[in-house]
Write an enzyme that holds these catalytic residues in place. Sequence first.
Site, PDB file in Angstrom:
ATOM      1  N   VAL A 104     -59.322   1.417 -40.636  1.00 26.92           N
ATOM      2  CA  VAL A 104     -59.823   0.403 -39.717  1.00 26.92           C
ATOM      3  C   VAL A 104     -58.764   0.185 -38.652  1.00 26.92           C
ATOM      4  O   VAL A 104     -57.576   0.062 -38.961  1.00 26.92           O
ATOM      5  CB  VAL A 104     -60.123  -0.926 -40.447  1.00 26.92           C
ATOM      6  CG1 VAL A 104     -60.672  -1.958 -39.474  1.00 26.92           C
ATOM      7  CG2 VAL A 104     -61.101  -0.701 -41.594  1.00 26.92           C
ATOM      8  N   CYS A 105     -59.194   0.157 -37.404  1.00 28.63           N
ATOM      9  CA  CYS A 105     -58.289  -0.121 -36.283  1.00 28.63           C
ATOM     10  C   CYS A 105     -57.123   0.883 -36.298  1.00 28.63           C
ATOM     11  O   CYS A 105     -57.326   2.088 -36.409  1.00 28.63           O
ATOM     12  CB  CYS A 105     -57.820  -1.570 -36.378  1.00 28.63           C
ATOM     13  SG  CYS A 105     -57.080  -2.240 -34.883  1.00 28.63           S
ATOM     14  N   THR A 106     -55.884   0.387 -36.202  1.00 26.44           N
ATOM     15  CA  THR A 106     -54.732   1.281 -36.119  1.00 26.44           C
ATOM     16  C   THR A 106     -54.316   1.839 -37.469  1.00 26.44           C
ATOM     17  O   THR A 106     -53.305   2.531 -37.561  1.00 26.44           O
ATOM     18  CB  THR A 106     -53.531   0.550 -35.475  1.00 26.44           C
ATOM     19  OG1 THR A 106     -53.277  -0.665 -36.188  1.00 26.44           O
ATOM     20  CG2 THR A 106     -53.821   0.231 -34.018  1.00 26.44           C
ATOM     21  N   THR A 124     -59.740   4.851 -32.929  1.00 26.71           N
ATOM     22  CA  THR A 124     -58.938   3.696 -33.316  1.00 26.71           C
ATOM     23  C   THR A 124     -59.204   2.615 -32.280  1.00 26.71           C
ATOM     24  O   THR A 124     -60.067   2.768 -31.417  1.00 26.71           O
ATOM     25  CB  THR A 124     -57.443   4.058 -33.397  1.00 26.71           C
ATOM     26  OG1 THR A 124     -56.703   2.925 -33.905  1.00 26.71           O
ATOM     27  CG2 THR A 124     -56.877   4.438 -32.030  1.00 26.71           C
TER      28      THR A 124
END
Length: 319
Positions: A104-106, A124
Amino acid sequence: MAPRTVLAVLFDGLQSLDVSGPLEVFAGADLLSPGAYRIRTASLDGAPVRTTSGLTLVPDEPLTGAKDPDVLLVPGGPGSLRPDPRLVDWVRERGPRAARLVSVCTGAAVLAGAGLLDGRRATTHWAYCDRLAREYPAVEIDPDPVYVRDGHISTSAGVTAGIDLALALVEEDLGRDAALTIARHLVVFLRRPGNQAQFSAQLAAQTARREPLRDVQRWITDHPDADLGVETLAGRARLSPRHFARAFRAETGMTPGRYVDRVRLEHARRLLEDTADGVEEIARTSGYGTPEAMRRAFVRTLGTPPAEYRRRFRPATTL
């Protein structure tokens, strides 16, 4: 369905919603279908971790003692951009064993650092796509989608995109009705598949510094059906067309034409999702003029015509 174990990796400096959002989806699925998922959390030493919002999360176990999960979830946050080398080593060893490896995300930076994204397509948070592309040239970074699934590895954009991805996984396991029920309980719409854009046209472009250009940006958004040619927009900014086009691109990061295209597409998508207006009326009010022109724009950008887009993405009910 045999119980699926979901293991969330915890570390200092993670963004709490990157963990809690997807886990709430899986927990909701387990309430709906008891025994469907077993949720676990683990940190390097089994010690509590502190999130970016100040929350402290207490893991169930240390990573070294965790069994191989069906779903391995790696959240994002500043801590994922400067990960403990031991965490990267653990993910490198154990990630390939998971039936589904999810970031998730970074959190994608941890997977990339472990070499698990080499030769794969991934995404990302939009603000870190360029950085990841520079640091990991072997990874094909796509900044546009909400999430990307490449084989058993799935990467998602910022924060709430983790919820979208988790809903997609639950839909795959338990069916659309189950995922839709969970989405309703979480007060989100089940209508953001992976190929949805991460952000609106207004967020995709920078806000111009000079007021005349900011006024033009606002006017485009409010009048997508107007004449939005460069000469007309330059007149509103009281600049020559050449000066306007150069200044607009310098201050927003995209050409006037590209910005207009995005605004019109976003306006049409919103009407298809939220109204019962006909395609011809939506084409007119969105500035396309004809349904055929709108169809070409949708196919070119989204890979699907307007009617199919509406069928797939318009919620059956509203909350």
